[in-house]
Write an enzyme that holds these catalytic residues in place. Structure first.
Site, PDB file in Angstrom:
ATOM      1  N   HIS A  91      15.909   1.509  23.397  1.00 18.09           N
ATOM      2  CA  HIS A  91      14.695   1.249  24.162  1.00 18.09           C
ATOM      3  C   HIS A  91      14.871   2.074  25.435  1.00 18.09           C
ATOM      4  O   HIS A  91      15.580   1.662  26.355  1.00 18.09           O
ATOM      5  CB  HIS A  91      14.524  -0.246  24.471  1.00 18.09           C
ATOM      6  CG  HIS A  91      13.261  -0.520  25.229  1.00 18.09           C
ATOM      7  ND1 HIS A  91      12.174  -1.153  24.679  1.00 18.09           N
ATOM      8  CD2 HIS A  91      12.903  -0.181  26.502  1.00 18.09           C
ATOM      9  CE1 HIS A  91      11.199  -1.199  25.575  1.00 18.09           C
ATOM     10  NE2 HIS A  91      11.617  -0.624  26.689  1.00 18.09           N
ATOM     11  N   HIS A 119      11.282   0.938  12.685  1.00 17.72           N
ATOM     12  CA  HIS A 119      11.356   0.078  13.892  1.00 17.72           C
ATOM     13  C   HIS A 119      10.397  -1.090  13.690  1.00 17.72           C
ATOM     14  O   HIS A 119       9.192  -0.953  13.845  1.00 17.72           O
ATOM     15  CB  HIS A 119      10.962   0.863  15.152  1.00 17.72           C
ATOM     16  CG  HIS A 119      11.098   0.068  16.422  1.00 17.72           C
ATOM     17  ND1 HIS A 119      11.707   0.587  17.555  1.00 17.72           N
ATOM     18  CD2 HIS A 119      10.703  -1.189  16.758  1.00 17.72           C
ATOM     19  CE1 HIS A 119      11.676  -0.317  18.525  1.00 17.72           C
ATOM     20  NE2 HIS A 119      11.068  -1.416  18.062  1.00 17.72           N
ATOM     21  N   LYS A 139      21.358  -1.353  18.441  1.00 13.46           N
ATOM     22  CA  LYS A 139      20.189  -1.230  19.313  1.00 13.46           C
ATOM     23  C   LYS A 139      20.537  -1.504  20.764  1.00 13.46           C
ATOM     24  O   LYS A 139      21.086  -2.555  21.105  1.00 13.46           O
ATOM     25  CB  LYS A 139      19.100  -2.219  18.855  1.00 13.46           C
ATOM     26  CG  LYS A 139      17.818  -2.186  19.684  1.00 13.46           C
ATOM     27  CD  LYS A 139      17.065  -0.872  19.509  1.00 13.46           C
ATOM     28  CE  LYS A 139      15.938  -0.724  20.535  1.00 13.46           C
ATOM     29  NZ  LYS A 139      14.732  -1.446  20.152  1.00 13.46           N
ATOM     30  N   HIS A 149      10.133   4.251  19.888  1.00 16.94           N
ATOM     31  CA  HIS A 149       8.742   4.140  20.376  1.00 16.94           C
ATOM     32  C   HIS A 149       8.455   5.053  21.574  1.00 16.94           C
ATOM     33  O   HIS A 149       8.158   4.585  22.657  1.00 16.94           O
ATOM     34  CB  HIS A 149       8.379   2.684  20.676  1.00 16.94           C
ATOM     35  CG  HIS A 149       9.366   1.861  21.461  1.00 16.94           C
ATOM     36  ND1 HIS A 149      10.044   2.350  22.556  1.00 16.94           N
ATOM     37  CD2 HIS A 149       9.781   0.578  21.322  1.00 16.94           C
ATOM     38  CE1 HIS A 149      10.816   1.395  23.048  1.00 16.94           C
ATOM     39  NE2 HIS A 149      10.681   0.314  22.303  1.00 16.94           N
ATOM     40  N   ASP A 158       7.053  -0.530  15.476  1.00 16.81           N
ATOM     41  CA  ASP A 158       7.291  -1.461  16.573  1.00 16.81           C
ATOM     42  C   ASP A 158       6.335  -2.645  16.471  1.00 16.81           C
ATOM     43  O   ASP A 158       5.981  -3.241  17.489  1.00 16.81           O
ATOM     44  CB  ASP A 158       7.168  -0.764  17.938  1.00 16.81           C
ATOM     45  CG  ASP A 158       7.713  -1.619  19.072  1.00 16.81           C
ATOM     46  OD1 ASP A 158       8.495  -2.542  18.808  1.00 16.81           O
ATOM     47  OD2 ASP A 158       7.318  -1.361  20.232  1.00 16.81           O
ATOM     48  N   HIS A 165       9.803  -5.523  14.131  1.00 24.11           N
ATOM     49  CA  HIS A 165      10.195  -6.867  14.576  1.00 24.11           C
ATOM     50  C   HIS A 165       9.674  -7.879  13.561  1.00 24.11           C
ATOM     51  O   HIS A 165       8.470  -7.983  13.352  1.00 24.11           O
ATOM     52  CB  HIS A 165       9.616  -7.176  15.958  1.00 24.11           C
ATOM     53  CG  HIS A 165      10.107  -6.241  17.021  1.00 24.11           C
ATOM     54  ND1 HIS A 165      11.266  -6.475  17.737  1.00 24.11           N
ATOM     55  CD2 HIS A 165       9.631  -5.047  17.454  1.00 24.11           C
ATOM     56  CE1 HIS A 165      11.462  -5.464  18.588  1.00 24.11           C
ATOM     57  NE2 HIS A 165      10.492  -4.587  18.434  1.00 24.11           N
TER      58      HIS A 165
HETATM   59  C1  NCD Z   1       8.886  -5.732  21.511  1.00 24.31           C
HETATM   60  C2  NCD Z   1       8.970  -7.197  21.129  1.00 24.31           C
HETATM   61  O1  NCD Z   1       8.000  -7.933  21.349  1.00 24.31           O
HETATM   62  O2  NCD Z   1       9.991  -7.610  20.578  1.00 24.31           O
HETATM   63  N1  NCD Z   1       7.766  -5.539  22.377  1.00 24.31           N
HETATM   64  C3  NCD Z   1       7.144  -4.371  22.676  1.00 24.31           C
HETATM   65  O3  NCD Z   1       6.230  -4.376  23.503  1.00 24.31           O
HETATM   66  N2  NCD Z   1       7.492  -3.241  22.113  1.00 24.31           N
HETATM   67  C4  NCD Z   1      10.168  -5.327  22.140  1.00 24.31           C
HETATM   68  C5  NCD Z   1      10.395  -3.837  22.196  1.00 24.31           C
HETATM   69  O4  NCD Z   1      10.380  -3.142  21.185  1.00 24.31           O
HETATM   70  O5  NCD Z   1      10.619  -3.321  23.298  1.00 24.31           O
HETATM   71 ZN    ZN Z   2      10.388  -2.813  19.334  1.00 23.14          ZN
HETATM   72 ZN    ZN Z   3      11.593  -1.518  22.771  1.00 21.10          ZN
END
Ligand code: NCD
Ligand code: ZN
Ligand code: ZN
Length: 373
Positions: free
Chosen positions: A165, A42, A128, A203, A276, A44
């Site tokens: 999520h 996971h 997702k 998460h 995450d 970003h």
């Molecule tokens: C994530 C993001 O910033 O893209 N933020 C977070 O707090 N986890 C989005 C997500 O995974 O929900």
């Molecule tokens: Zn995330």
């Molecule tokens: Zn998320």
């Protein structure tokens, strides 16, 4: 009930037949921990200059990562996922060995045909689900899961996992209860209606979620972040409001953190590593309405090592970080290794997030383990 009894049962039945390849050496004043190269299930990565700035951190540690599709606009088609994948590969540092595993952003316009195409692509590994408005760039998310039942049917048929999520957005639900209410209201029904759909509750932050996944069939998994293993909700308010400790789902009580540590260190293959790591510019977090997300890619596996060491479970780290996720996704386990040394280092106060500063997890503070070159 003790930790072992709480999370030991099913794990024992599904334990791999061979011993993990973990080397733990302690000589003089040096302690090294060598483990099979891990994956991040996971992550970003964003896009453009920020992608180029943060990607090397993940690529140094992880062989592969499930790349989240919450860009603007969302990565909602196979064509967009293919183009995003190319941009990620182009942004990799020279000589890096890293495979982005792409995901599709589920919208109410996603069709069963998109799912067939995703499966045929070979590079899309999951879909997702964001509840509309739940988190960063979730505006195109789903307002009612029942609108996606045709798509879930196709995903079940094509064995494409649904990543969730898992929070309700109902404003009447307390923000700390949004995950347990999601589990109760939606996850139970999904599992009933699609008994063979592979699902990952992303998460996870609560005992309710951890216990649900522990007790669910083997094709229901969960990722656990370093922040939810290392911090409880006091960290959001330590001496004043701490925007860099704000993420979604929000940090919870200490009892939940302990349950997550038990789950992660239990050996149960349903639980695997997903950082995450979510970069946001400093100014976007230090704001009257700050963005949620914690950046951990600069030290992700090191932070997990700390959490496992604190639990006396370093011997369980390799399976959680390097085996369970690959097995769940039906991908081969990695063959290379990484080595961590017990050697404290200080995280910089800020990092370059591509022409804009960002504040990483543990900024200005020490981390116990250091990744060796
Ligand atoms: C994530 C993001 O910033 O893209 N933020 C977070 O707090 N986890 C989005 C997500 O995974 O929900
Ligand atoms: Zn995330
Ligand atoms: Zn998320």
């Amino acid at each position: 009930m003790c930790a072992g009894a709480a999370f030991g049962g099913r794990a024992d039945r599904r334990r791999p037949l061979f011993a993990p390849r973990l080397h733990y050496t302690s000589r003089m004043h040096t302690t090294d921990l060598t483990l099979t190269r891990p994956d991040d299930w996971h992550l970003h990565l964003r896009d453009g200059a920020m992608l180029a700035a943060v990607l090397p951190h993940a690529a140094r540690r992880f062989a592969r990562a499930i790349v989240m599709p919450n860009l603007k606009p969302p990565v909602a088609t196979v064509a967009l996922a293919g183009a995003y994948r190319e941009r990620i590969l182009a942004a990799l540092p020279e000589g890096a060995d890293f495979e982005p595993l792409m995901t599709l952003y589920l919208t109410e316009a996603t069709t069963p045909e998109d799912i067939a195409q995703a499966r045929a692509s070979g590079f899309v590994h999951a879909v997702k689900y964001y509840p509309a408005g739940a988190t960063t760039n979730a505006a195109s998310g789903v307002t009612d899961l029942r609108r996606c039942y045709g798509v879930f049917e196709a995903m079940q048929k094509h064995q494409l996992p649904l990543l969730m999520h898992g929070e309700v957005t109902d404003p009447a639900v307390d923000v700390f209860d949004r995950e347990p209410v999601f589990v109760e209201r939606h996850l139970t029904a999904l599992l009933r209606d699609f008994p063979a759909l592979r699902m990952v509750l992303e998460h996870i932050t609560t005992s309710e979620a951890a216990h649900f996944v522990r007790d669910a069939p083997a094709h229901v998994g969960a990722t656990i972040t370093p922040q939810h293993l290392l911090m409880n909700r006091n960290a959001i308010f330590a001496g004043g409001l701490r925007p860099h400790n704000d993420c979604l789902p929000v940090l919870k009580r200490e009892t939940h953190r302990r349950t997550l540590v038990e789950a992660a260190t239990s050996g149960d293959p349903s639980f695997f590593l997903g950082t995450d790591s979510a970069p946001h510019p400093r100014h976007a977090k230090e704001s009257s309405c700050g963005c949620a997300g914690i950046y951990s890619a600069h030290a992700a596996i090191e932070l997990y090592a700390e959490a496992f060491e604190a639990a006396g479970a370093l011997d369980k780290l390799e399976a959680f970080a390097s085996f369970h996720g690959a097995d769940f996704y039906g991908l081969p386990r990695n063959t290379g290794t990484i080595t961590l040394r017990k050697q404290p280092w200080t995280v910089p106060d800020e990092l370059d997030f591509g022409g804009t500063p960002g504040v990483p997890m543990r900024a200005g503070e020490s981390i116990a383990w250091r990744l060796q070159a």
